[in-house]
Design a protein around this motif. Structure first.
Motif, short mmCIF file in Angstrom:
data_model
loop_
_atom_site.label_atom_id
_atom_site.label_comp_id
_atom_site.label_asym_id
_atom_site.label_seq_id
_atom_site.Cartn_x
_atom_site.Cartn_y
_atom_site.Cartn_z
N GLY A 87 -3.43 -16.86 -2.68
CA GLY A 87 -3.67 -16.48 -1.90
C GLY A 87 -5.26 -16.29 -1.54
O GLY A 87 -5.90 -17.61 -2.15
N PHE A 88 -5.68 -15.47 -0.91
CA PHE A 88 -7.41 -15.52 -0.12
C PHE A 88 -7.74 -14.10 -0.43
O PHE A 88 -7.21 -13.55 -0.36
N PHE A 89 -9.28 -14.44 -0.47
CA PHE A 89 -10.19 -13.63 -0.69
C PHE A 89 -11.29 -13.21 0.36
O PHE A 89 -11.90 -14.36 0.73
N ASN A 90 -11.46 -12.06 1.33
CA ASN A 90 -12.56 -11.95 2.01
C ASN A 90 -12.98 -10.47 2.85
O ASN A 90 -11.93 -9.87 2.94
N LYS A 91 -14.07 -10.51 2.34
CA LYS A 91 -14.89 -9.02 2.90
C LYS A 91 -13.32 -7.83 2.24
O LYS A 91 -13.26 -7.02 2.55
N ASN A 92 -13.57 -8.17 0.73
CA ASN A 92 -13.18 -7.21 0.08
C ASN A 92 -11.38 -6.55 0.30
O ASN A 92 -10.48 -6.06 -0.26
N ILE A 93 -10.81 -7.91 1.21
CA ILE A 93 -9.05 -7.60 1.39
C ILE A 93 -8.63 -8.70 0.23
O ILE A 93 -9.26 -10.22 0.84
N LEU A 94 -8.21 -8.93 0.01
CA LEU A 94 -7.52 -10.10 -0.42
C LEU A 94 -5.58 -10.32 0.16
O LEU A 94 -5.48 -9.31 0.44
N VAL A 95 -5.38 -11.11 0.09
CA VAL A 95 -3.94 -11.98 1.12
C VAL A 95 -3.39 -12.58 -0.20
O VAL A 95 -4.23 -14.07 -0.50
N ILE A 96 -1.93 -12.73 -0.82
CA ILE A 96 -0.98 -12.91 -0.66
C ILE A 96 0.54 -13.13 -0.73
O ILE A 96 1.48 -11.88 -0.57
N ASN A 97 0.63 -14.42 -0.65
CA ASN A 97 1.94 -15.00 0.27
C ASN A 97 2.68 -15.05 -1.14
O ASN A 97 1.96 -16.14 -2.11
N PHE A 98 3.82 -14.39 -2.10
CA PHE A 98 4.46 -14.41 -3.27
C PHE A 98 5.93 -14.61 -3.03
O PHE A 98 6.21 -14.59 -2.04
N ASN A 99 6.30 -15.17 -4.05
CA ASN A 99 8.04 -15.31 -3.96
C ASN A 99 8.48 -15.04 -5.31
O ASN A 99 8.18 -14.92 -6.51
N TYR A 100 10.09 -14.68 -5.55
CA TYR A 100 10.42 -15.31 -6.80
C TYR A 100 12.25 -14.51 -6.28
O TYR A 100 12.48 -15.32 -5.33
N GLN A 101 12.60 -15.09 -7.34
CA GLN A 101 13.72 -15.51 -7.29
C GLN A 101 14.91 -13.82 -7.97
O GLN A 101 14.56 -13.96 -9.25
N GLY A 102 15.78 -13.55 -7.12
CA GLY A 102 16.93 -12.66 -7.33
C GLY A 102 17.56 -12.49 -7.76
O GLY A 102 17.82 -13.86 -8.37
N ASP A 103 18.22 -11.20 -7.88
CA ASP A 103 19.37 -11.32 -9.24
C ASP A 103 20.55 -12.52 -8.82
O ASP A 103 21.08 -13.44 -10.16
N GLU A 104 20.56 -13.07 -7.62
CA GLU A 104 22.01 -13.77 -7.08
C GLU A 104 21.19 -15.33 -7.30
O GLU A 104 21.71 -16.40 -6.46
N ASN A 105 20.14 -15.38 -7.71
CA ASN A 105 19.21 -16.74 -7.92
C ASN A 105 19.08 -17.20 -6.76
O ASN A 105 17.87 -18.62 -6.11
N SER A 106 18.68 -16.43 -5.63
CA SER A 106 18.25 -16.99 -4.38
C SER A 106 16.65 -16.38 -4.52
O SER A 106 15.90 -15.43 -5.15
N VAL A 107 16.14 -16.95 -4.09
CA VAL A 107 13.72 -17.35 -3.97
C VAL A 107 13.76 -16.66 -2.26
O VAL A 107 14.55 -16.53 -1.49
N TYR A 108 13.41 -15.41 -2.58
CA TYR A 108 12.88 -14.50 -2.22
C TYR A 108 11.05 -14.42 -1.64
O TYR A 108 10.15 -14.84 -2.63
N TYR A 109 10.43 -14.42 -0.10
CA TYR A 109 9.22 -14.98 0.11
C TYR A 109 8.50 -13.36 0.33
O TYR A 109 9.25 -12.65 1.64
N GLY A 110 7.24 -13.22 0.37
CA GLY A 110 6.98 -12.28 1.20
C GLY A 110 5.20 -12.44 0.77
O GLY A 110 4.71 -12.69 0.60
N THR A 111 4.20 -10.65 1.25
CA THR A 111 3.03 -11.29 1.92
C THR A 111 2.55 -9.90 1.20
O THR A 111 3.09 -9.23 1.80
N VAL A 112 1.78 -9.55 0.67
CA VAL A 112 0.94 -8.24 0.29
C VAL A 112 -0.64 -8.45 0.64
O VAL A 112 -1.22 -9.58 0.45
N VAL A 113 -1.55 -7.35 0.99
CA VAL A 113 -2.57 -7.55 1.29
C VAL A 113 -2.66 -6.36 0.92
O VAL A 113 -2.65 -4.84 0.90
#
Length: 119
Positions: A54-80
């Motif tokens: 992710g990146f940080f600007n004006k006290n805001i942190l944005v991160i694009n994330f991923n993880y492997q689910g129980d069925e071995n699929s990869v999931y993607y998302g964003t947290v602010v």
């Protein structure tokens, strides 16, 4: 605040992106890569690892994330996260297959010593 101010380990309290808003606990570690981008690693409920850049600007942190689910699929998302202080981050997130009617939430509190970790 500078990017270096938010590096370190945080205890997290979160809720999922669904109607029932199930809660979870965990840990978030923030570091920098050689391009000065935020590298994030979550450990949710002591078992699920998630990773992000992710990146940080004006006290805001944005991160694009991923993880492997129980069925071995990869999931993607964003947290602010709004960086309230160097010790408190207040955030919301969404992932690709989450319920679009809801947002997940996540609050992070800097771990200053071993007694701060949430179980």
């Amino acid at each position: 605040m500078k990017i270096e101010d938010i590096l370190g380990k945080f205890s997290i309290l979160g809720s999922n992106q669904n109607e029932s808003k199930e809660t979870y606990k965990g840990e978030l570690t923030l570091s920098l890569d050689d391009k000065n981008r935020i590298v994030a690693k979550w450990l949710i409920n002591k078992s699920q690892e998630q990773f992000g850049i992710g990146f940080f600007n004006k006290n805001i942190l944005v991160i694009n994330f991923n993880y492997q689910g129980d069925e071995n699929s990869v999931y993607y998302g964003t947290v602010v996260y709004k960086c309230i202080s160097k010790d408190i981050l207040e955030g919301f997130w969404s992932e690709e297959f989450g319920n679009p009617k809801f947002l997940g939430t996540e609050n992070c509190f800097r771990i200053k010593d071993s007694k701060t970790v949430l179980n």
